[in-house]
Motif scaffolding. Structure first.
Motif, PDB file in Angstrom:
ATOM      1  N   GLY A  42      -7.947   7.500 -13.393  1.00 16.36           N
ATOM      2  CA  GLY A  42      -6.500   7.643 -13.415  1.00 16.36           C
ATOM      3  C   GLY A  42      -6.057   8.625 -14.470  1.00 16.36           C
ATOM      4  O   GLY A  42      -6.719   9.636 -14.719  1.00 16.36           O
ATOM      5  N   TYR A  43      -4.937   8.328 -15.106  1.00 12.92           N
ATOM      6  CA  TYR A  43      -4.365   9.232 -16.100  1.00 12.92           C
ATOM      7  C   TYR A  43      -3.789   8.440 -17.259  1.00 12.92           C
ATOM      8  O   TYR A  43      -3.450   7.255 -17.137  1.00 12.92           O
ATOM      9  CB  TYR A  43      -3.261  10.097 -15.475  1.00 12.92           C
ATOM     10  N   GLY A  64      -1.954   4.960 -15.474  1.00 11.00           N
ATOM     11  CA  GLY A  64      -1.982   4.516 -14.091  1.00 11.00           C
ATOM     12  C   GLY A  64      -3.172   5.065 -13.337  1.00 11.00           C
ATOM     13  O   GLY A  64      -3.956   5.864 -13.859  1.00 11.00           O
ATOM     14  N   PRO A  65      -3.324   4.629 -12.056  1.00 15.39           N
ATOM     15  CA  PRO A  65      -4.397   5.158 -11.211  1.00 15.39           C
ATOM     16  C   PRO A  65      -4.163   6.635 -10.902  1.00 15.39           C
ATOM     17  O   PRO A  65      -3.120   7.206 -11.220  1.00 15.39           O
ATOM     18  CB  PRO A  65      -4.288   4.311  -9.935  1.00 15.39           C
ATOM     19  N   ILE A  66      -5.156   7.240 -10.241  1.00 10.28           N
ATOM     20  CA  ILE A  66      -5.027   8.639  -9.842  1.00 10.28           C
ATOM     21  C   ILE A  66      -3.772   8.785  -8.983  1.00 10.28           C
ATOM     22  O   ILE A  66      -3.646   8.117  -7.956  1.00 10.28           O
ATOM     23  CB  ILE A  66      -6.264   9.092  -9.060  1.00 10.28           C
ATOM     24  N   ASP A  96      -6.429  13.297 -17.715  1.00  7.51           N
ATOM     25  CA  ASP A  96      -7.045  12.647 -16.562  1.00  7.51           C
ATOM     26  C   ASP A  96      -8.329  11.957 -17.013  1.00  7.51           C
ATOM     27  O   ASP A  96      -9.044  12.462 -17.890  1.00  7.51           O
ATOM     28  CB  ASP A  96      -7.376  13.666 -15.474  1.00  7.51           C
ATOM     29  N   GLY A 139      -9.815   4.306  -8.163  1.00  7.55           N
ATOM     30  CA  GLY A 139      -8.569   4.843  -8.696  1.00  7.55           C
ATOM     31  C   GLY A 139      -7.735   5.489  -7.617  1.00  7.55           C
ATOM     32  O   GLY A 139      -6.524   5.651  -7.767  1.00  7.55           O
ATOM     33  N   GLN A 140      -8.382   5.846  -6.485  1.00  9.96           N
ATOM     34  CA  GLN A 140      -7.672   6.439  -5.355  1.00  9.96           C
ATOM     35  C   GLN A 140      -7.215   5.331  -4.413  1.00  9.96           C
ATOM     36  O   GLN A 140      -7.623   5.239  -3.261  1.00  9.96           O
ATOM     37  CB  GLN A 140      -8.569   7.442  -4.635  1.00  9.96           C
ATOM     38  N   PHE A 146      -7.289  -1.272 -13.988  1.00  9.05           N
ATOM     39  CA  PHE A 146      -6.043  -1.677 -13.338  1.00  9.05           C
ATOM     40  C   PHE A 146      -5.610  -3.049 -13.830  1.00  9.05           C
ATOM     41  O   PHE A 146      -4.424  -3.337 -13.943  1.00  9.05           O
ATOM     42  CB  PHE A 146      -6.230  -1.701 -11.822  1.00  9.05           C
TER      43      PHE A 146
END
Length: 416
Positions: free
Chosen positions: A278-279, A96-98, A44, A107-108, A261
């Motif tokens: 994100g991750y 990718g995003p969270i 993460d 990210g959310q 992103f």
């Protein structure tokens, strides 16, 4: 899904997590976790300002962004058996995003692009854009749109802006020596020529308390790219990429962060990508003695992934190494790219965008920057390519003249 070896709880600040990452480079920062060659895992990553930038219509947070505290890196990740002189093979399996979260952290479901004020870092075009602005981008599937830069949408080229291995003691010393010498040539410059070690706001993982002050005074800032990789901001490090990093310390000590992103080549506003948390799903391996075998004594090499959106039509702008005042410079490719970007911005304003909106767009959208000529004295030529499909109106010149769009509320500007 691979096991999450470096988890982050979105409800807690970076410094209050189960595992503490870092925001400086130093060989003595201990590994937070260990992995084996051939192992796949998830990491993460927190957005580089750890939630200081908000999803709102103000740029005050960009104006006052805490640069001393960046970047918030996940790691170091130790790799069993890695020795100085090896090459660390890093496969980006996914990024990718969270996942499946909406909320106040970038990210959310959203991210942001900022133009930094001249006094707080500036940007590629800081002479023309000295003030702070912000654009917030919403994510829907893999597509980004913004209320602050309307009439455009594009598929994200999701990638880590920062990934690298720990420096050796001698390599760190060389960074500090050469960057201090550069600063000394113009110590009062705004923005500064380089960023020296700054103990204030240093985060050093699990460094023992008795060693913290010494290491904080030596540790290098993470802002620039260097021989170890670091903050290279290469938009093509997408899913499917394989990177080969030099190893300078036992265990390699890989660290990652600063997820984007999307980004245009050059990340020209400095906070120029669409920043987010994100991750990353990664797999690591080793090539023993690979640095000597392949002549990779410094700087990573990589095989790009193949998941980029396939744009087929572009509108391109060129620039040469002549200043806005008409002064001729010798093969200055940096200046040539600045001029190409300024030509693109001037063009976009004829459709109704404010110059700041156009500048933010060039930082966030998947533009391509190229060095088109570097040998024809005295002028370098650089070009910037913008995919035409990202606009919802015709962007090419025609005898009918430019379509006038509604620029919406515009990008918020910070007040002083």
């Amino acid at each position: 899904m691979p096991d999450v070896i470096f988890p982050l709880d979105s409800t807690r600040p970076f410094t209050e997590q189960e595992l503490l990452g870092h925001n400086r480079w130093h060989p003595e920062i201990p590994a937070a976790v260990m992995v084996k060659p051939g192992e796949s895992f998830r990491v993460d990553c927190r957005e580089w300002f750890d939630g200081a930038i908000k999803n709102d219509d103000s740029a005050e947070d960009i104006l006052n962004a805490p640069l001393n505290s960046v970047h918030r890196l996940s790691g170091p990740i130790g790799v069993e058996g890695a020795k100085p002189g090896d090459l660390l093979v890093v496969d980006i399996l996914d990024v990718g995003p969270i996942p499946q979260e909406t909320g106040p952290l970038a990210g959310q479901g959203w991210g942001y692009t900022g133009i930094f004020a001249r006094g707080n870092g500036g940007g590629f075009l800081t002479e023309q854009f000295p003030d702070a602005y912000k654009a917030v981008w919403d994510f829907s599937g893999g597509v980004a749109t913004s209320r602050h830069v309307p009439h455009v949408s594009f598929t994200g080229i999701v990638h880590p802006g920062l990934m690298g291995t720990a420096p050796s003691k001698s390599l760190l010393a060389s960074w500090n020596t050469r960057e201090a010498a550069l600063i000394a040539t113009d110590p009062d410059r705004v923005p500064p020529l380089a960023l020296p070690p700054q103990p204030d706001s240093a985060i050093l993982g699990s460094v023992p308390a008795g060693e913290f002050d010494r290491i904080a005074g030596e540790a290098a800032r993470t802002a620039p790219p260097r021989e170890n990789g670091g903050n290279q901001d290469i938009k093509n490090l997408t899913k499917g990429t394989r990177v080969f990093y030099p190893v300078y310390v036992d265990g390699a000590h890989l660290s990652v962060g600063d997820l984007h992103f999307s980004q245009g080549d050059g990340e020209i506003t400095f906070c120029g990508a669409i920043e987010m948390g994100g991750y990353l799903d990664l797999r690591v391996d080793l090539i023993p003695g690979g640095m000597e075998t392949y002549g990779v004594a410094e700087n990573a090499i990589f095989l790009p992934g193949n998941t980029d959106p396939q744009y087929s039509q572009w509108i391109a702008f060129s620039g040469t190494s002549v200043t806005l005042d008409g002064e001729q410079k010798y093969l200055d490719s940096h200046l040539a790219y600045q001029r190409a970007c300024l030509h693109a911005i001037d063009y976009l304003t004829t459709f109704g965008y404010a110059p700041e909106q156009a500048y933010l767009l060039l930082g966030a959208a998947p533009i391509e920057g190229r060095l088109s000529g570097v040998v024809d004295i005295p002028n370098s030529c650089a070009t910037v390519y913008i995919p035409t499909a990202i606009f919802d109106f015709p962007i090419a010149p025609s005898s009918d003249g430019p379509v006038r769009i509604d620029p919406g509320q515009g990008a918020p500007k910070a007040s002083f």
